[in-house]
Every structure is written in C-alpha cells, then in structure tokens.
Design a protein around this motif. Sequence first.
Motif, mmCIF file in Angstrom:
data_model
loop_
_atom_site.group_PDB
_atom_site.id
_atom_site.type_symbol
_atom_site.label_atom_id
_atom_site.label_comp_id
_atom_site.label_asym_id
_atom_site.label_seq_id
_atom_site.Cartn_x
_atom_site.Cartn_y
_atom_site.Cartn_z
ATOM 1 N N LEU A 1 -7.702 3.234 -1.798
ATOM 2 C CA LEU A 1 -7.140 1.993 -2.335
ATOM 3 C C LEU A 1 -8.251 1.045 -2.759
ATOM 4 O O LEU A 1 -8.203 0.460 -3.851
ATOM 5 C CB LEU A 1 -6.246 1.335 -1.281
ATOM 6 N N GLY B 1 0.815 -1.207 0.000
ATOM 7 C CA GLY B 1 0.000 0.000 0.000
ATOM 8 C C GLY B 1 0.851 1.260 0.000
ATOM 9 O O GLY B 1 0.439 2.311 -0.476
ATOM 10 N N ASN C 1 -9.730 2.151 -5.943
ATOM 11 C CA ASN C 1 -8.850 1.894 -7.089
ATOM 12 C C ASN C 1 -8.848 0.419 -7.500
ATOM 13 O O ASN C 1 -8.539 0.095 -8.661
ATOM 14 C CB ASN C 1 -7.420 2.328 -6.768
ATOM 15 N N GLU D 1 -6.860 6.707 3.072
ATOM 16 C CA GLU D 1 -6.006 6.067 2.061
ATOM 17 C C GLU D 1 -6.473 4.647 1.760
ATOM 18 O O GLU D 1 -6.409 4.196 0.617
ATOM 19 C CB GLU D 1 -4.552 6.070 2.540
ATOM 20 N N SER E 1 4.552 2.362 -3.269
ATOM 21 C CA SER E 1 3.132 2.387 -3.599
ATOM 22 C C SER E 1 2.856 1.520 -4.825
ATOM 23 O O SER E 1 3.772 1.135 -5.547
ATOM 24 C CB SER E 1 2.681 3.833 -3.883
#
Length: 288
Positions: free
Chosen positions: A117, A75, A120, A113, A79
């Motif tokens: 994630l 993560g 995404n 975040e 990245s």
Amino acid sequence: MNKIQGFYYVKVNEKIYECKLRGILKRKENKSNCVVGDIVEISKDNYIISIEKRKNFLERPLVANIDHLVIQFAGKDPSIDYERLNILLLRSFFYKIKPIVIVNKIDLLSNNEIKELQNNLKFLEKLGINYFLISQKENIGIENLKLFLKDKITAFAGPSGVGKSSIINLLQNEKKLETGETSKKLKKGKHTTKDTNLLELINGGYIADTPGFSSIELPNIRDTQELISLFPEFKNKGNCKFNDCLHINEPNCVIKNCVENGKIIKTRYEFYKKVYEKLKQERWNKYE
C-alpha cells in the motif's frame, strides 16, 4: 453555527451571533450569496454587511474557504479504487483545495500488504500530498490526524463503506451551539449552516461532510490547457517543442520523456490521457 429559517449563526472567537443578511447581500433565488465557511463582517445590530473574497467554493454542497479535502478510502473491504482516487485528486485541484488522503482499516492488512500500500501511494509524496494510514477500530494514527486538521476547515469525501462517519465522529466535538450577545463593534467570523453538516473539531477547526464531492464525475474542465494545469507533476519540467503540446502524440514532448525516465509516474500519465480522451469525446466535441 446553523442557518435556520433565514437566520445565519456566525461564530466570532467563542461566541455565536444570530444574524441576517443586509441590503444587496440579501438577493432572492441566490443560494450562494452567503454560504458555509464564508468570512463575514457583522454590524452591531446583528446584520451581515460584507463577505470577504473566497479562496475556493463548492456548489454541492454549498461551502467555501475549505483548507483541506480529506479523500478517504479503506485498505480492505472495500479495497482502494485508484482511478477514483485520481478523479477525486483532480476535482480537488480543480476547486483549489489542498487534498490529503486517508486509508482506514489498516488493521485488516498484513505487514506485506501495508508495504504494498505504501509503495502504491508513493506518487502522493511526489505531488506534495500528505497521507495517513489509520485504523478507527484500533485507534491507530488518529492523534496524528487530529493534529494535522487542528484549526482548519476540512471537507471529507470518498466512497461508501470506508468508515468516513466513524472517523468524523472521532474527530468532532459534540458541543451544542449557543447564542451570544452581539458586539457593539464590527466583527468578523465564519458563517456555518446545518445544511452542510459543518461539525466542530475537538482540537479546533471544523469538518464539512461533503457527499456530493465523492462523485466520480469529472469537473467542468474547459480545455486541454486547464486539464494540464490540474496535474502538478507536469509543472516546471521544461518546454516541449510545441507551445500548444498536448503531451499525447507530439514529438520532443518533455512530459512523455519524463514518463519514460521515471520522473512522472506512468499510471498518472495514463490517467491524464484517459481523462483527455473522455473530455474530448464527451464535452469538448472538437479535435485539438
């Protein structure tokens, strides 16, 4: 469980048999005649006498009959490289291995975040691909991963620095191999070798560490139609105006329409076009 100096160690149930290849199987200069993951038949005198048809096969490293390819990223630090993720998915589909995605080090991410994630990675759900958000450091998500991989042969791939070795160490069984007495009847088992680092899982199954698969090189895709077949989201979307539609510039293209109305993720379509142009220019060397 290893191949050492011409001997093959075959596991049948809970016993390990030391075997050699027999007859036509023992072809010189052919490293792919019997490889890790092969389902083999052994005789009473410890010879491998037949090898079952493989459902898939990798040449680097030599391994067959993989159930899952784990594509692992972090993560953070480093990245996720989403283009590399798409390339590894493409390679997985090419070799007919079901991919799953692991994102490690989620302990380094804030709640916002993590939500970003997950957003995404939504495209994976549309492709029918499972993904796991884990933290090796804080033991988050590890048990679910163990259950998912139970009794399967799983290959690991991904860039360096994402904690693959740490995850593999958590999953594997450090039990030493032992050689059992051969059976008087023909038996079938899975052949494994030291060269591919096939490791026994604590809950059953095996892990093959496959560093060669982590390459960002595109597989040996023969033509446009084969490339199209490696994008599951393009299937069952209807017929384009032209039977040989490339889904690039043609009118009345179903795939382009699906991109416009959100049925196909735009970033995936852009990745398809990028791969198409790269293969066309560097390998196919022709206009289609």
